[in-house]
Design an enzyme around this catalytic site. Structure first.
Site, PDB file in Angstrom:
ATOM      1  N   HIS A   4       0.844  -1.204   0.000  1.00  0.00           N
ATOM      2  CA  HIS A   4       0.000   0.000   0.000  1.00  0.00           C
ATOM      3  C   HIS A   4       0.878   1.254   0.000  1.00  0.00           C
ATOM      4  O   HIS A   4       0.651   2.187  -0.781  1.00  0.00           O
ATOM      5  CB  HIS A   4      -0.917  -0.010   1.233  1.00  0.00           C
ATOM      6  CG  HIS A   4      -1.650   1.276   1.470  1.00  0.00           C
ATOM      7  ND1 HIS A   4      -2.971   1.458   1.096  1.00  0.00           N
ATOM      8  CD2 HIS A   4      -1.250   2.456   2.017  1.00  0.00           C
ATOM      9  CE1 HIS A   4      -3.338   2.702   1.413  1.00  0.00           C
ATOM     10  NE2 HIS A   4      -2.308   3.322   1.983  1.00  0.00           N
ATOM     11  N   GLU A   5       1.887   1.268   0.862  1.00  0.00           N
ATOM     12  CA  GLU A   5       2.754   2.446   0.957  1.00  0.00           C
ATOM     13  C   GLU A   5       3.567   2.633  -0.330  1.00  0.00           C
ATOM     14  O   GLU A   5       3.720   3.756  -0.824  1.00  0.00           O
ATOM     15  CB  GLU A   5       3.690   2.328   2.173  1.00  0.00           C
ATOM     16  CG  GLU A   5       2.966   2.264   3.509  1.00  0.00           C
ATOM     17  CD  GLU A   5       2.054   3.461   3.756  1.00  0.00           C
ATOM     18  OE1 GLU A   5       2.359   4.554   3.257  1.00  0.00           O
ATOM     19  OE2 GLU A   5       1.017   3.290   4.422  1.00  0.00           O
ATOM     20  N   HIS A  49       1.591   4.305  -3.089  1.00  0.00           N
ATOM     21  CA  HIS A  49       1.548   5.775  -3.046  1.00  0.00           C
ATOM     22  C   HIS A  49       2.727   6.359  -3.835  1.00  0.00           C
ATOM     23  O   HIS A  49       2.576   7.330  -4.573  1.00  0.00           O
ATOM     24  CB  HIS A  49       1.641   6.277  -1.606  1.00  0.00           C
ATOM     25  CG  HIS A  49       0.342   6.247  -0.851  1.00  0.00           C
ATOM     26  ND1 HIS A  49      -0.811   6.844  -1.304  1.00  0.00           N
ATOM     27  CD2 HIS A  49       0.025   5.708   0.352  1.00  0.00           C
ATOM     28  CE1 HIS A  49      -1.779   6.676  -0.415  1.00  0.00           C
ATOM     29  NE2 HIS A  49      -1.303   5.981   0.606  1.00  0.00           N
ATOM     30  N   GLU A  63      -6.116   7.111  -1.132  1.00  0.00           N
ATOM     31  CA  GLU A  63      -6.045   5.950  -0.235  1.00  0.00           C
ATOM     32  C   GLU A  63      -6.629   4.704  -0.900  1.00  0.00           C
ATOM     33  O   GLU A  63      -6.052   3.619  -0.841  1.00  0.00           O
ATOM     34  CB  GLU A  63      -6.794   6.240   1.072  1.00  0.00           C
ATOM     35  CG  GLU A  63      -6.052   7.144   2.010  1.00  0.00           C
ATOM     36  CD  GLU A  63      -4.636   6.648   2.268  1.00  0.00           C
ATOM     37  OE1 GLU A  63      -4.473   5.485   2.664  1.00  0.00           O
ATOM     38  OE2 GLU A  63      -3.684   7.402   2.037  1.00  0.00           O
TER      39      GLU A  63
HETATM   40 ZN   LIG Z   1      -2.115   5.353   2.375  1.00  0.00          ZN
END
Ligand SMILES: [Zn+2]
Length: 282
Positions: free
Chosen positions: A168-169, A172, A202
């Protein structure tokens, strides 16, 4: 000619990450079929957005590839200078082992192509560090600089769950969300970005991250399991990560992730079986 229908269908979801899943699924089927027809007749397909961002959405960027890299390098240096970095041990080994597999998945060209990630000209100097801190948090700076806090590692139940957070990170960073945020703030003013915009980033990071972890060989079901752990942690006194704050609520987040698990597994299977759409065909 071979192709990946499962991945092709995912492109439609990535176009509209904030859309309710049920309606997106119905639309996906129609879009998938129309894309297949486009492929059969060999013509271009004009349906849907044609922007340069993930899922071909419109995405303004403020930073050049070299600026992104420089900012990431400098911020990482400053953070690690002051932070209590864990130099070695099983936690560090674990974070580096999982992160390296995620970074390796970033090299899978058909996946990048289907998500429409803009990585040409961008350099990722992957680094992975663990910092002693009670917060359950992790982040990835532009240019591939990853930090995982020990508070998060206390909640994580498996490598697969750690992969979900790191992916997830990393998503980004791959989607240039920091650069996009700067570009949008120039237009509307600092601090005025809407919550729905934060949620879009997100949700997009959740979506890309789930595919990334799956293509790295981790179990995407564990992404959902991780958020259940986080819900439990929320009931206690544990600090919550930033990734909880500006996003869909936990229930909605788990529903979305759960709905993407099947398509992610199917896409990975298609890749493993060599059902890859040739370069240049959409
Ligand atoms: Zn995030």
């Amino acid at each position: 000619m071979q192709f990946i229908p499962a991945v092709i269908s995912e492109r439609a979801v990535l176009r509209c990450p904030t859309q309710h899943w049920a309606s997106a699924t119905r639309r996906n089927r129609a879009v998938t079929y129309s894309l297949l027809i486009c492929l059969v007749v060999g013509g271009g397909c004009s349906e849907g957005p044609q922007g340069t961002g993930p899922g071909r959405r419109e995405q303004p960027l403020a930073l050049s590839p070299s600026q992104e890299l420089q900012i990431g390098r400098e911020a990482y240096r400053q953070i690690l200078e002051k932070a209590p970095v864990v130099e070695s041990g099983p936690e560090v080994d674990r974070v580096r082992r999982v992160s390296k597999r995620i970074a390796k998945a970033v090299e899978i060209e058909p996946l990048l192509r289907e998500i429409n990630l803009r990585l040409d000209g961008y350099q990722f100097e992957w680094e992975y560090n663990v910092v002693e801190d009670d917060q359950a948090n992790a982040f990835c700076l532009p240019g591939g600089k990853v930090v995982v806090l020990t508070g998060l590692l206390k909640i994580i139940q498996s490598d697969d769950q750690l992969a979900a957070v790191i992916a997830h990170e990393v998503a980004h960073a791959l989607a240039h969300h920091a650069s996009e945020r700067i570009a949008r703030e120039r237009v509307v003013g600092r601090g005025l970005l809407s919550l729905s915009y934060n949620r879009l980033q997100e949700t997009e990071a959740d979506h890309i991250g789930l595919f990334l972890m799956t293509f790295a060989g981790y179990d995407p079901d564990e992404a959902v399991a991780f958020w259940k752990e986080m819900q439990n942690a929320r009931g206690g006194q544990v600090h919550l990560p930033e990734i909880i704050s500006d996003h869909p609520n936990d229930t909605r987040r788990m529903q979305q992730l759960q709905a993407w698990v099947g398509p992610a597994k199917a896409a990975k299977r298609a890749l493993d079986e060599g059902r890859v759409m040739p370069v240049g065909r959409r």
